[in-house]
Design a protein around this motif. Structure first.
Motif, PDB file in Angstrom:
ATOM      1  N   VAL A  28       0.819  -1.277  -0.027  1.00  0.00           N
ATOM      2  CA  VAL A  28      -0.131  -0.032   0.021  1.00  0.00           C
ATOM      3  C   VAL A  28       0.906   1.342   0.019  1.00  0.00           C
ATOM      4  O   VAL A  28       0.636   2.092  -0.872  1.00  0.00           O
ATOM      5  CB  VAL A  28      -0.847  -0.044   1.281  1.00  0.00           C
ATOM      6  CG1 VAL A  28      -1.585   1.231   1.375  1.00  0.00           C
ATOM      7  CG2 VAL A  28      -1.998  -1.063   1.249  1.00  0.00           C
ATOM      8  N   LEU A  29       1.985   1.358   1.003  1.00  0.00           N
ATOM      9  CA  LEU A  29       2.737   2.421   0.832  1.00  0.00           C
ATOM     10  C   LEU A  29       3.307   2.553  -0.352  1.00  0.00           C
ATOM     11  O   LEU A  29       3.580   3.825  -0.822  1.00  0.00           O
ATOM     12  CB  LEU A  29       3.723   2.253   1.881  1.00  0.00           C
ATOM     13  CG  LEU A  29       3.160   2.437   3.275  1.00  0.00           C
ATOM     14  CD1 LEU A  29       4.149   2.079   4.442  1.00  0.00           C
ATOM     15  CD2 LEU A  29       2.750   3.670   3.608  1.00  0.00           C
ATOM     16  N   LEU A  30       4.056   1.493  -0.878  1.00  0.00           N
ATOM     17  CA  LEU A  30       4.592   1.674  -2.306  1.00  0.00           C
ATOM     18  C   LEU A  30       3.832   2.191  -3.327  1.00  0.00           C
ATOM     19  O   LEU A  30       4.126   3.116  -4.145  1.00  0.00           O
ATOM     20  CB  LEU A  30       5.225   0.237  -2.665  1.00  0.00           C
ATOM     21  CG  LEU A  30       6.090   0.273  -3.835  1.00  0.00           C
ATOM     22  CD1 LEU A  30       7.547   0.887  -3.573  1.00  0.00           C
ATOM     23  CD2 LEU A  30       6.143  -1.232  -4.530  1.00  0.00           C
ATOM     24  N   VAL A  31       2.556   1.580  -3.283  1.00  0.00           N
ATOM     25  CA  VAL A  31       1.823   2.104  -4.589  1.00  0.00           C
ATOM     26  C   VAL A  31       1.136   3.545  -4.187  1.00  0.00           C
ATOM     27  O   VAL A  31       1.492   4.334  -5.363  1.00  0.00           O
ATOM     28  CB  VAL A  31       0.567   1.178  -4.590  1.00  0.00           C
ATOM     29  CG1 VAL A  31      -0.749   1.938  -5.276  1.00  0.00           C
ATOM     30  CG2 VAL A  31       0.725  -0.289  -4.947  1.00  0.00           C
ATOM     31  N   THR A  32       1.016   3.954  -2.954  1.00  0.00           N
ATOM     32  CA  THR A  32       0.506   5.405  -2.799  1.00  0.00           C
ATOM     33  C   THR A  32       1.347   6.436  -2.833  1.00  0.00           C
ATOM     34  O   THR A  32       1.257   7.395  -3.566  1.00  0.00           O
ATOM     35  CB  THR A  32       0.032   5.143  -1.227  1.00  0.00           C
ATOM     36  OG1 THR A  32      -0.638   4.215  -0.954  1.00  0.00           O
ATOM     37  CG2 THR A  32      -0.964   6.670  -1.162  1.00  0.00           C
ATOM     38  N   PHE A  33       2.721   6.096  -2.364  1.00  0.00           N
ATOM     39  CA  PHE A  33       3.731   6.918  -2.396  1.00  0.00           C
ATOM     40  C   PHE A  33       4.756   7.004  -3.193  1.00  0.00           C
ATOM     41  O   PHE A  33       5.607   7.931  -3.451  1.00  0.00           O
ATOM     42  CB  PHE A  33       4.210   7.369  -0.853  1.00  0.00           C
ATOM     43  CG  PHE A  33       3.282   7.343   0.139  1.00  0.00           C
ATOM     44  CD1 PHE A  33       2.730   9.024   0.158  1.00  0.00           C
ATOM     45  CD2 PHE A  33       2.945   6.658   1.123  1.00  0.00           C
ATOM     46  CE1 PHE A  33       1.786   9.160   0.931  1.00  0.00           C
ATOM     47  CE2 PHE A  33       1.912   7.290   2.225  1.00  0.00           C
ATOM     48  CZ  PHE A  33       1.635   8.198   2.008  1.00  0.00           C
ATOM     49  N   LEU A  34       4.831   6.025  -4.209  1.00  0.00           N
ATOM     50  CA  LEU A  34       5.792   5.767  -5.285  1.00  0.00           C
ATOM     51  C   LEU A  34       5.314   5.486  -6.637  1.00  0.00           C
ATOM     52  O   LEU A  34       5.380   6.155  -7.399  1.00  0.00           O
ATOM     53  CB  LEU A  34       6.799   4.687  -5.025  1.00  0.00           C
ATOM     54  CG  LEU A  34       8.001   4.532  -5.567  1.00  0.00           C
ATOM     55  CD1 LEU A  34       9.035   5.949  -5.207  1.00  0.00           C
ATOM     56  CD2 LEU A  34       8.801   3.274  -5.365  1.00  0.00           C
ATOM     57  N   LEU A  35       4.556   4.636  -6.897  1.00  0.00           N
ATOM     58  CA  LEU A  35       3.727   4.197  -8.098  1.00  0.00           C
ATOM     59  C   LEU A  35       2.891   5.057  -8.712  1.00  0.00           C
ATOM     60  O   LEU A  35       2.947   5.616  -9.850  1.00  0.00           O
ATOM     61  CB  LEU A  35       3.249   2.878  -7.991  1.00  0.00           C
ATOM     62  CG  LEU A  35       4.054   1.690  -7.846  1.00  0.00           C
ATOM     63  CD1 LEU A  35       3.645   0.268  -7.949  1.00  0.00           C
ATOM     64  CD2 LEU A  35       5.307   1.849  -8.460  1.00  0.00           C
ATOM     65  N   VAL A  36       1.928   5.658  -7.786  1.00  0.00           N
ATOM     66  CA  VAL A  36       0.899   6.770  -8.137  1.00  0.00           C
ATOM     67  C   VAL A  36       1.608   7.814  -8.443  1.00  0.00           C
ATOM     68  O   VAL A  36       1.226   8.202  -9.473  1.00  0.00           O
ATOM     69  CB  VAL A  36      -0.388   6.940  -7.142  1.00  0.00           C
ATOM     70  CG1 VAL A  36      -1.005   8.037  -7.516  1.00  0.00           C
ATOM     71  CG2 VAL A  36      -0.884   5.656  -6.986  1.00  0.00           C
ATOM     72  N   PRO A  37       2.431   8.458  -7.793  1.00  0.00           N
ATOM     73  CA  PRO A  37       3.145   9.515  -8.143  1.00  0.00           C
ATOM     74  C   PRO A  37       3.871   9.679  -9.355  1.00  0.00           C
ATOM     75  O   PRO A  37       3.842  10.508 -10.178  1.00  0.00           O
ATOM     76  CB  PRO A  37       4.089  10.089  -6.912  1.00  0.00           C
ATOM     77  CG  PRO A  37       3.559   9.371  -5.968  1.00  0.00           C
ATOM     78  CD  PRO A  37       2.626   8.170  -6.155  1.00  0.00           C
ATOM     79  N   ILE A  38       4.449   8.494  -9.538  1.00  0.00           N
ATOM     80  CA  ILE A  38       5.293   8.251 -10.797  1.00  0.00           C
ATOM     81  C   ILE A  38       4.305   8.053 -11.762  1.00  0.00           C
ATOM     82  O   ILE A  38       4.656   8.598 -12.844  1.00  0.00           O
ATOM     83  CB  ILE A  38       6.190   6.963 -10.813  1.00  0.00           C
ATOM     84  CG1 ILE A  38       7.473   6.825  -9.560  1.00  0.00           C
ATOM     85  CG2 ILE A  38       6.713   6.360 -12.032  1.00  0.00           C
ATOM     86  CD1 ILE A  38       8.233   5.744  -9.504  1.00  0.00           C
ATOM     87  N   GLY A  39       3.357   7.574 -11.932  1.00  0.00           N
ATOM     88  CA  GLY A  39       2.314   7.351 -12.931  1.00  0.00           C
ATOM     89  C   GLY A  39       1.882   8.686 -13.189  1.00  0.00           C
ATOM     90  O   GLY A  39       1.489   9.093 -14.331  1.00  0.00           O
TER      91      GLY A  39
END
Lengths: 308, 453
Positions: A28-39
């Motif tokens: 969840v942390l990875l997706v919220t704070f890394l993958l979503v911003p990168i996307g």
């Protein structure tokens, strides 16, 4: 260092929801704070504000495909910045790691005096924030204020212009080295402390001098730590920003595109062009990733030959 | 080495130039000015229905004016149900970036402080509300020239807050000591610059700054330049017009020859040079006296102010450097109350007097310019009791100037191009041509119609 080791894990037992529950927070942390911003960055990089209507017109955000990427990759100022950044890394990383290794080895020799004080002294610059360090060095560099220059002139030596077009590169690199040696020294020194004393006893019994022990025993044994500090340093080099950005208004020799991050900052926060900045960020991130993987693969192959 | 990551965040928060300016001791470094004359055909977003100006409100005001909180406190004490909260988000161009982002996110502040040259960027992004209706009631409070800074094509986009007519500050004590005469023309300025070099090998008359595009634009404006014009929807960009080239060649020749200094302003070194007499003069704006107080407090009473040197003996003209206006967000749901505050802030004698006293600004409103708060000279210039009377006379000679929607891009190009020209001792005229090319290329890229390109 454990991250770099290639140890085998025992085969996992299957079953239950436990693995998913346990891994969920990280995901969840990875997706919220890394993958979503990168996307979102990638999404922004494919769009641009374009004007419709005459007169003052009105800016409307629209999809422009790879236009921003074309712009970034053909922008000579950005590419010059990339070359400068690589040159900066080529100077800073070896010098910084060389000094860090030298200091660590010196502090690790027997009978060394004032080891603790010296260690803290070398480490201290790392605790100074980069912006403060750059301001501090800026005062030492500025021709009209520099105490270094006034000392040199007072003994009739030629005083260099630290912020001149040909010297400013090394002046900035100096701040990076000054700030980074301490941290890397501590990492290497800690690794040295972890080497069992019997190794040295054995070497001494065999008649090895302190220098031979350092070169033949210590350095090979702390190679994993050296690899780690090298990777960290390379990544930090690719992120160099605060030092040149702080010195930039003080000197005519540092354009606002000196390194890629400065170009990105200018595009996003001065020129209000978040889309070009997003494209440039993606290019820089991909470059960093490629370089890190390349260096890691190369060093790992050499450093951990014995493991395989 | 994770620290570099954190540091870059610090640096962003401070900003580069603004940070250094803070160091230089100028809280409210008001940059860049001028007159927007031409341009029309703007389509404003349909205005929200008018509300009750006396209804309770909670207004947010993004600004960087020094001590504006004290001025707002006066308002809040008088209007307890209509509270204005000041938020210091950033300064100058960085505030514009923040406003654009907030506008896109739908949470822009009700009240926006913007430099005149930044207004077109806000307008073309649809950020500012159409204030034409409000304008009708207060137009008479401003001179035509000042009014032209915020109204184009029959639409008013903001209400002028302060203006920054350019003037020349010089060290009267050192001029006396070296027996120099105050230059009335730029030719005399050159002669004095050479005399200074001859009298004192360490001193310069003045410096040319690559870090201050607004200063350069003001000098070009004085020379008669007009960089942008909007002709029925098509932009005509003439940054490399004859007056600008003449002015750039003048400064470039002297800097490359070593007669004038080429070091940027607003650096710790500049502070020292302004304090210790290395620099004898400073072409600046009316707020310069306040800046001197911050950067060279030890020189109190040693400076004098006069009009900028002229290109033609006998003529009188100047440019603007600095000055700003208050705009209202097009998305604000408290339009009527916001308009009431903007009107009070920029035209009420109590408000303008407070801004003069607390913020050291030179108000745009006519009544403000004759405020009793301006009867005494600035703290740094007790030796020139007529400072504000002299300034008012100079302010009347300011020329007109038009801004384009990509002033931010043009300005950042200026800094890089002229820094390089100074470092390489290259032709400033060529740098002006490159600036023109960069500005036109960006306008075209954004989709504007550009004449001859």
């Amino acid at each position: 260092m454990t991250a770099l080791s290639t140890g085998r894990r025992p085969a996992r037992r299957r079953g239950g929801s436990a693995p998913f529950v346990l891994v969920a927070p990280a995901v969840v942390l990875l997706v919220t704070f890394l993958l979503v911003p990168i996307g979102y960055t990638v999404y922004l990089s494919l769009r641009a504000a374009r004007v419709t209507g005459g007169g003052f017109g009105r800016r409307v955000e629209q999809f422009v495909g790879l236009e921003n990427y074309r712009g970034v990759l053909t922008d000579s100022a950005y590419l010059d910045g990339v070359v400068r950044m690589l040159g900066y890394g080529a100077v800073v990383v070896p010098v910084m790691l060389g000094l860090a290794l030298l200091f660590a080895l010196l502090l690790d020799t027997p009978r060394v005096r004032l080891a603790r004080t010296t260690r803290i002294g070398i480490f201290l610059p790392y605790a100074v924030p980069g912006v403060i360090a750059s301001l501090l060095w800026g005062f030492l560099y500025l021709p009209g204020l520099s105490p270094i220059r006034s000392v040199l002139t007072s003994v009739n030596l030629p005083a260099p212009d630290f912020l001149g077009p040909s010297t400013v590169f090394f002046s900035v690199a100096n701040i990076g080295v000054w700030g980074g040696v301490g941290f890397n020294m501590i990492v290497l020194f800690t690794a040295l402390r972890g080497i069992p004393g019997e190794m040295y006893d054995a070497a001494r019994v065999d008649g090895a001098s302190e220098i031979q022990i350092a070169l033949r025993v210590k350095i090979p044994l702390i190679t994993p730590a050296l690899v780690m500090t090298a990777i960290f340093s390379i990544i930090a080099t690719l992120q160099v920003f605060s030092e040149p950005a702080t010195l930039q208004p003080m000197s005519d020799s540092i354009p606002s595109t000196w390194v890629p991050l400065m170009t990105i900052y200018r595009d996003a926060f001065v020129n209000s062009d978040i889309h070009t900045a997003a494209a440039a960020s993606v290019v820089l991130a991909l470059g960093t990733l490629a370089l890190s993987i390349g260096v890691l693969t190369l060093l790992q192959r050499r450093a951990f030959r014995s493991d395989q | 080495m994770l620290r570099d990551k954190t540091n870059s965040v610090d640096a962003q928060a401070f900003g580069r130039r603004t940070f250094l300016r803070g160091v230089a001791g100028i809280g409210a470094a008001v940059t860049l000015p001028a007159l927007l004359t031409a341009c029309g055909g703007d389509e404003e977003a349909s205005a929200p229905p008018k509300g009750d100006p006396d209804a309770p409100a909670n207004l947010t005001f993004w600004t960087w004016t020094t001590n504006i909180e004290k001025v707002v406190d006066i308002w809040n004490a008088k209007n307890p149900t209509q509270k204005v909260s000041v938020s210091r988000q950033a300064q100058g161009e960085e505030l514009i970036t923040k406003v654009l982002t907030a506008h896109r996110a739908g949470n822009a502040p009700d009240l926006i402080h913007a430099e005149y040259q930044a207004l077109p960027v806000l307008i073309t992004n649809g950020v500012t509300a159409d204030l034409t209706e409000l304008a009708g009631t207060i137009k008479g409070e401003f001179t035509e020239g000042t009014w032209g800074l915020t109204s184009f094509g029959g639409t008013t986009h903001a209400i002028p807050q302060d203006v920054g007519p350019m003037m020349l500050y010089y060290r009267a004590d050192l001029f006396d000591k070296h027996g120099l005469t105050v230059p009335k023309t730029w030719a005399e300025f050159e002669a004095v610059a050479r005399q200074v070099r001859a009298k004192d090998s360490k001193a310069y008359l003045a410096t040319f700054s690559s870090g201050d595009p607004g200063w350069f634009a003001g000098l070009a404006e004085q020379a008669g330049a007009n960089w942008w014009a909007n002709e029925s929807g098509t932009w005509n960009v003439t940054i490399n017009d004859e007056p600008t080239k003449k002015m750039a060649a003048f400064w470039g020749g002297l800097v490359n020859e070593g007669v004038l200094s080429g070091k940027p302003m607003y650096t710790p070194e500049w502070n020292k040079e302004m304090s210790d007499g290395t620099l004898l003069a400073w072409p600046s704006a009316i707020w310069g006296a306040g800046v001197l107080e911050g950067v060279a407090p030890g020189t109190k009473g040693k400076w004098a102010m006069t009009a900028l040197p002229q290109w033609d003996a006998g003529s009188a003209s100047t440019g603007y450097w600095g000055g700003s206006a208050t705009a209202i967000s097009a998305k604000s749901s408290q339009r009527a109350q916001a308009e009431k505050f903007v009107k009070w802030l920029n035209t009420d004698p109590e408000a303008t007097s407070a801004m003069i006293k607390e913020g050291g600004i030179y108000p745009a409103a006519i009544s403000g310019q004759s405020s009793p708060a301006l009867s005494a000279p600035p703290a740094m210039m007790p030796n020139q009791p007529t400072f504000y009377a002299d300034a008012a006379a100079i302010a009347k000679t300011a020329r007109g100037f038009s801004w384009a929607p990509n002033v931010n891009v043009t300005y950042s190009s200026y800094s890089d191009l002229f820094a390089k020209a100074i470092a390489d001792k290259a032709d400033f005229g060529a740098a002006v041509d490159q600036l023109q090319a960069a500005s036109v290329a960006d306008l075209k890229k954004q989709g504007f119609q550009v004449k001859g390109a």
